[in-house]
Design a protein around this motif. Structure first.
Motif, PDB file in Angstrom:
ATOM      1  N   UNK A  33      17.747 -13.238  77.292  1.00 23.86           N
ATOM      2  CA  UNK A  33      17.796 -14.147  78.470  1.00 23.86           C
ATOM      3  C   UNK A  33      16.828 -13.833  79.278  1.00 23.86           C
ATOM      4  N   UNK A  34      16.123 -14.621  80.363  1.00 23.24           N
ATOM      5  CA  UNK A  34      15.180 -14.519  81.105  1.00 23.24           C
ATOM      6  C   UNK A  34      15.756 -14.172  82.507  1.00 23.24           C
ATOM      7  N   UNK A  35      14.970 -13.272  83.301  1.00 26.27           N
ATOM      8  CA  UNK A  35      15.763 -12.676  84.483  1.00 26.27           C
ATOM      9  C   UNK A  35      14.479 -13.204  85.496  1.00 26.27           C
ATOM     10  N   UNK A  36      14.793 -13.688  86.595  1.00 24.71           N
ATOM     11  CA  UNK A  36      13.740 -14.288  87.553  1.00 24.71           C
ATOM     12  C   UNK A  36      13.280 -12.971  88.329  1.00 24.71           C
ATOM     13  N   UNK A  37      11.910 -12.282  88.184  1.00 26.54           N
ATOM     14  CA  UNK A  37      11.801 -11.342  89.048  1.00 26.54           C
ATOM     15  C   UNK A  37      10.732 -11.415  90.190  1.00 26.54           C
ATOM     16  N   UNK A  38      10.537 -12.930  90.410  1.00 26.08           N
ATOM     17  CA  UNK A  38       9.351 -13.320  91.493  1.00 26.08           C
ATOM     18  C   UNK A  38       9.634 -12.903  92.860  1.00 26.08           C
ATOM     19  N   UNK A  39      10.839 -12.529  93.422  1.00 26.82           N
ATOM     20  CA  UNK A  39      11.129 -11.997  94.628  1.00 26.82           C
ATOM     21  C   UNK A  39      10.442 -10.636  94.518  1.00 26.82           C
TER      22      UNK A  39
END
Lengths: 499, 111
Positions: A33-39
């Motif tokens: 699964x993909x984890x949002x690390x944008x922040x």
């Protein structure tokens, strides 16, 4: 080919002087699964190019995967392998390597992000840094070519395959699916790999056919043949207009380094020779009772065929007292073009077996004397003689291949080529090879060309900047219009025909 | 009642000097024809918060809260909750014409 912007307002938001950037950086830590690390992303920089300044225009399409560097805030040691409290610890305890990552960037329209993929690949190496008031991790990433770059592979002999057919086979061997491949322009009589690097062989196949091979922003492998830029709307119609209103920097260089008076292309033909010994064992092969051993036999020559070893002709199987044990021996052979893997199994439960004078026979594929094709420019732009040699590509074998390559290279290299540079707000749908229009009225430039290189940088508080290297289309395909098989017509169907 | 980092302010911010503002996190460059190109990452808020007439104990408690590393929860005079960080110094100075009392002033930005 430019990414589709259908259903978005990206053309409008890009053209507006003020725009809201919408980034999305995702990492697949667990492989599922993909984890949002944008922040946590502090800055990023992406480079992709068909043009390598080191090799210049002759080497168009050769060898460089897209890369990205990404800096993440690591104040809480989220990305530190030694931090057992990190939610990622189970996935990064042994380090961060070949973790999938993807980056999408775009602009928001009325508060709704509209993004296009800008990079797909893998994290190759992390660099942790710490200074007063800041802990960061910088990730060096490579596109989807990474798994192929150290993948060694051996194959059987391929006969009379087009470049795209060979590329498809090698990509499949490397576990890469979903490739988009133009049909190759030549048939390559003989091809094989012997424990060779998949990525470098793919590049050589593309070069032998006069095309380019690369992985695009979405992670798809593309092979584009020599005529690709004459086909498809994205290469015949400008996908964006780059002018002084959307550029903060423009450059114009003339590359005399890549201008030649002629081209030499070397081809390496091959021929089948009579049956001969391909391999001779230097030592006696000892097989334990009830057991088996496997031997990897490197062949003396590439083999068109390998004869199954026959007792009495190719070996003798005996025991310690030199009594025959042929009936107890089973040989299983997996032949490749330049090696064979043989498993010797001894079904006798008590006596060890000795295989004497083992050899493999077969029909070898030998290299003929290398031949050269020369093409010279009639333009006389460069004084004297300055010849570009293309040698050492084993997939250039036929005269037809060499002659076509020489002509195409001569056309590309017989004039000094301008390279236009543009820097401005990132245009998210542009891809390598796309046709764009560059207008600089003050400098008298209004030219259409192809994107050879694309780099982009972004950090909050700064511009999402894109830099393009553009090769003007003028005189690149000097004999247009071209007759296209299956597309062009000899004449208007309403014209009278005379027999 | 306003609060910062879970600590209710002993007094509401001084209305005469309290301010809040918005700003764009953005970059700008001039194009070759002079057009101002802007890329906006986000819109955020800033606050300038003066709290006056605190006892010494209240002043110490408030300064300790403001010295907490990391993000804090700020509940503004309107009751809206924000995640903020203290920017620069939090200063305490004696209240004018009120011996034994203190003013604490600080600035914050929305995370």
């Amino acid at each position: 080919m430019a990414q589709s912007i259908a259903g978005t307002h990206l053309a409008t938001t890009w053209a507006a002087p003020a725009r809201v950037v919408a980034p999305l950086v995702e990492v697949c830590w667990d492989g599922a699964s993909w984890t949002d690390e944008t922040s946590r992303v502090l800055d990023l920089h992406i480079e992709a190019a068909l043009y390598n300044p080191a090799t210049g225009l002759p080497g168009l399409g050769g060898g460089r995967p897209a890369t990205m560097t990404l800096t993440l805030d690591n104040a809480d040691d989220r990305y530190s392998p030694d931090n057992a409290s990190s939610p990622l610890h189970a996935h990064i305890a042994d380090g961060i390597y070949r973790v999938p990552i993807r980056v999408s960037l775009g602009y928001a329209y009325s508060g709704t992000p509209e993004r296009l993929r800008q990079f797909t690949g893998y994290i190759e190496s992390p660099l942790a840094a710490m200074q007063a008031g800041a802990k960061t991790v910088q990730l060096a990433c490579t596109d989807n070519a990474l798994p192929l770059m150290q993948h060694k592979h051996s194959t059987a002999l391929y006969q009379d395959q087009r470049a795209d057919q060979l590329i498809a086979a090698l990509l499949a061997a490397g576990g890469i699916g979903g490739a988009v491949l133009d049909a190759g322009m030549s048939v390559i009589p003989w091809a094989w790999l012997d424990d060779e690097n998949l990525w470098s062989e793919l590049q050589q196949l593309a070069q032998a056919d006069g095309g380019v091979l690369y992985f695009d922003e979405l992670g798809t492998c593309r092979y584009e043949r020599a005529t690709h830029w004459l086909e498809g709307t994205d290469h015949t119609t400008a996908q964006a207009t780059l002018d002084c209103g959307n550029a903060w920097q423009m450059e114009d260089t003339l590359s005399w380094r890549d201008c030649y008076t002629g081209v030499i292309v070397e081809r390496a033909p091959r021929y089948l020779a009579p049956l001969t010994d391909l391999y001779t064992a230097l030592d006696v092969i000892e097989v334990p009772p009830g057991g088996s051993i496997t031997e990897v036999c490197r062949l003396r020559y590439p083999a068109y065929s390998v004869v199954a070893p026959a007792a009495g002709t190719d070996y003798q199987a005996v025991n310690a007292g030199m009594a025959g044990m042929t009936s107890y021996l089973t040989i299983t052979m997996t032949p490749y073009c330049q090696r064979a893997e043989l498993t010797f199994a001894n079904s006798h439960t008590v006596q060890a077996m000795y295989v004497l004078n083992f050899r493999l026979r077969g029909v070898p594929l030998l290299g003929d004397e290398a031949q050269e094709i020369e093409e010279h420019s009639a333009l006389g732009i460069v004084p004297g003689s300055k010849i570009y040699p293309l040698r050492g590509n084993p997939y250039v074998q036929t005269e037809e291949q060499a002659r076509r390559l020489a002509g195409a290279l001569r056309d590309r290299l017989e004039r000094p080529r301008r390279l236009l540079g543009w820097a401005g707000p990132a245009c998210p749908w542009l891809q390598l090879g796309d046709r764009v229009r560059v207008v600089n009225a003050g400098a008298g430039i209004d030219a259409e060309g192809y994107i050879l290189g694309k780099s982009q940088s972004y950090q909050a508080g700064d511009m999402w900047e894109m830099r393009l290297v553009i090769l003007p289309a003028a005189n690149l395909f000097p004999h247009a219009p071209y007759f296209r098989l299956g597309v062009s017509e000899w004449a208007d169907p309403s014209d009278a025909a005379y027999y | 009642m306003s609060s910062i980092g879970g600590t209710t302010l002993p007094r509401e911010p001084d209305a005469a000097d309290y301010s809040e503002s918005t700003f764009h996190v953005s970059g700008q460059r001039r194009a070759l024809d002079g057009t101002l190109q802007t890329c906006i990452a986000a819109t955020r808020r800033r606050w300038h918060v003066p709290v006056r007439g605190l006892t010494a104990a209240e002043k110490d408690t408030l300064l300790a809260t403001l010295a907490t590393p990391g993000a804090l929860t700020w509940v503004d005079p309107g009751g809206t909750s924000w995640t903020v960080v203290v920017v620069g110094e939090a200063t305490a100075s004696p209240t004018r014409n009120a011996e034994g009392y203190w003013d604490v002033v600080w600035d914050m930005e929305q995370v």
